[in-house]
Scaffold this active site. Structure first.
Site, PDB file in Angstrom:
ATOM      1  CE  LYS A  76      -3.688  -2.181   2.533  1.00 55.90           C
ATOM      2  NZ  LYS A  76      -3.474  -3.342   3.196  1.00 55.90           N
ATOM      3  CG  ASP A 142       4.939 -14.393  -7.654  1.00 48.49           C
ATOM      4  OD1 ASP A 142       4.488 -15.395  -6.884  1.00 48.49           O
ATOM      5  OD2 ASP A 142       4.299 -13.618  -7.925  1.00 48.49           O
ATOM      6  NE  ARG A 281     -11.307 -35.028   1.968  1.00 49.59           N
ATOM      7  CZ  ARG A 281     -12.249 -35.648   1.879  1.00 49.59           C
ATOM      8  NH1 ARG A 281     -12.823 -35.897   0.643  1.00 49.59           N
ATOM      9  NH2 ARG A 281     -13.121 -36.596   2.672  1.00 49.59           N
TER      10      ARG A 281
HETATM   11  O1  F6P Z   1       3.868 -12.049  -5.839  1.00 45.28           O
HETATM   12  C1  F6P Z   1       3.866 -12.739  -4.414  1.00 45.28           C
HETATM   13  C2  F6P Z   1       2.516 -13.254  -3.964  1.00 45.28           C
HETATM   14  O2  F6P Z   1       2.902 -14.062  -2.988  1.00 45.28           O
HETATM   15  C3  F6P Z   1       1.707 -13.988  -5.204  1.00 45.28           C
HETATM   16  O3  F6P Z   1       2.282 -15.164  -5.356  1.00 45.28           O
HETATM   17  C4  F6P Z   1       0.469 -14.091  -4.670  1.00 45.28           C
HETATM   18  O4  F6P Z   1      -0.564 -14.103  -5.531  1.00 45.28           O
HETATM   19  C5  F6P Z   1       0.375 -12.627  -4.141  1.00 45.28           C
HETATM   20  O5  F6P Z   1       1.707 -12.256  -3.751  1.00 45.28           O
HETATM   21  C6  F6P Z   1      -0.492 -12.657  -2.707  1.00 45.28           C
HETATM   22  O6  F6P Z   1      -0.436 -11.346  -2.278  1.00 45.28           O
HETATM   23  P1  F6P Z   1      -1.132 -10.755  -0.650  1.00 45.28           P
HETATM   24  O7  F6P Z   1       0.002 -11.459   0.240  1.00 45.28           O
HETATM   25  O8  F6P Z   1      -0.999  -9.456  -0.843  1.00 45.28           O
HETATM   26  O9  F6P Z   1      -2.314 -11.565  -0.719  1.00 45.28           O
END
Ligand code: F6P
Length: 363
Positions: A76, A142, A281
């Site tokens: 943010k 990622d 599952r």
């Molecule tokens: O970009 C890193 C990451 O962990 C992604 O793999 C995932 O979609 C996202 O951030 C989750 O973000 P947040 O912690 O803001 O939910």
């Protein structure tokens, strides 16, 4: 004395502390540099009073093995689109980069090392273009940042996912179940692909290869005889069926405006609707992939990135990002690194090798 400001932005990731330690240790060899940290990305600098901390060898002692970031982080308050309250009570998105650069200079900072993923590096580039000497360090589990073979944090996320996958295999085989394990990665399937190869998945579904449900169903049926058998699926959070959409909810700002998660439940329902009778599952690994101690490889990349980033500052090679390219630690212009994402190549060696191992991608 020259002053360097260090910030960690975006989602956290294992290895951030090792980068901070690398920077501080290398800087401590220079008599004329002192290092400061800004809490929660650059917010610590933007706020009044500021929230900054002097970083010395004592502060960073032993932190390379710790997950998270001692500086904290946030998605943010992006200074490129800062949500500023207007006199009439409304909130307007403003570009605070020129103000930020003036503030950095007014506080006596000569340079910035900004550690973060694509969003943070876009901020690095904007600060650089506005006249601030900046060096970037690529971070994300990622592994989707262009121009580097690996970002740090990725190997740890894969190890965490792989450990969980192994556990799901034994319970799947005991119960003749289909286990679907969902991993992170946003629009890139790297974590899923590495985990599928490492764990020996039957099926791996990634955003780069939209899946044909019929192909997935056929593969699963082939795993069962007289109701007995089992199968383990790894699915990336950004995966989708050929004619489908991603599974998401509303998130925060920018690239995170869409929050991914829950696609394993979508797939589970699709499989049931398509007549799979076996017990299914679902497991969402979520933020476990972002937490905890970095594996040795990530500690090494992160520590070297930290040292190299400080050296780029000393060489005045600003506007650059430290990278690992062809097993060499070097740097590229930030602009080049953020110009494209690093996606899994469906025709590439890894996917082809995975197919050679019998892993089905639903194509
Ligand atoms: O970009 C890193 C990451 O962990 C992604 O793999 C995932 O979609 C996202 O951030 C989750 O973000 P947040 O912690 O803001 O939910």
């Amino acid at each position: 004395m020259k002053k360097l400001l260090v910030a960690t932005g975006g989602g956290d990731c294992p290895g951030l502390n090792a980068v901070i330690r690398g920077i501080v240790k290398r800087a401590s060899k220079q008599a004329d540099w002192e290092v400061w940290g800004s809490f929660e990305a650059l917010n610590g600098l933007m706020e009044e009073p500021t929230r900054l901390i002097r970083l010395d060898e004592k502060t960073v002692s032993g932190i390379h093995v710790r997950g998270g970031t001692i500086l904290g982080t946030t998605n943010k308050g992006n200074p490129m689109n800062f949500p500023e309250k207007q006199p009439d009570g409304t909130v307007k998105s403003v570009n605070r980069i020129p103000w930020l650069v003036d503030r950095l200079k007014a506080k006596g900072f000569d340079a910035v090392i900004n550690i973060g993923g694509d969003g943070s590096q876009a901020i690095s580039q904007a600060m650089f273009e506005a006249g601030m000497p900046v060096v970037g360090v690529p971070k994300t589990i990622d592994n989707d940042l262009n121009s580097t073979d690996f970002t740090f944090g990725f190997q740890t996320a894969v190890q965490t996912a792989s450990d969980s996958f192994d556990r799901l295999v034994t319970t799947a085989s005991s119960h003749h179940r289909v286990m679907i394990m969902e991993v992170m990665g946003r629009d890139a399937g790297w974590i899923a692909l590495y985990t599928a190869i490492s764990g020996g998945a039957e099926i791996c579904l990634i955003p780069e290869i939209p899946y044909d449900l019929k192909v997935v169903v056929e593969k699963l049926k082939g795993r069962y005889k007289d109701g007995r058998g089992f199968a383990n699926i790894v699915i990336a959070e950004g995966a989708k069926a050929k004619d489908g959409t991603i599974t998401s909810t509303k998130g925060e700002e920018g690239r995170h405006a869409v929050r991914l998660g829950g696609v394993c439940f979508t797939l589970s329902q699709q499989l049931k609707d398509a007549g799979i009778e076996a017990d299914i599952r679902e497991t969402v690994l979520g933020h476990t992939q972002r937490g905890g101690t970095p594996v040795a490889f990530d500690r090494v990349i992160a520590s070297v990135f930290g040292v190299k980033a400080m050296e780029l500052i000393l060489e005045e090679k600003f506007g650059h990002l430290v990278v690992l390219k062809n097993n060499d630690y070097t740097s590229v212009p930030i602009k080049e690194a953020i110009s494209a994402y690093n996606f899994v190549d469906p025709q590439g060696t890894l996917v082809q090798a995975a197919k050679g191992l019998g892993i089905c991608f639903g194509d």
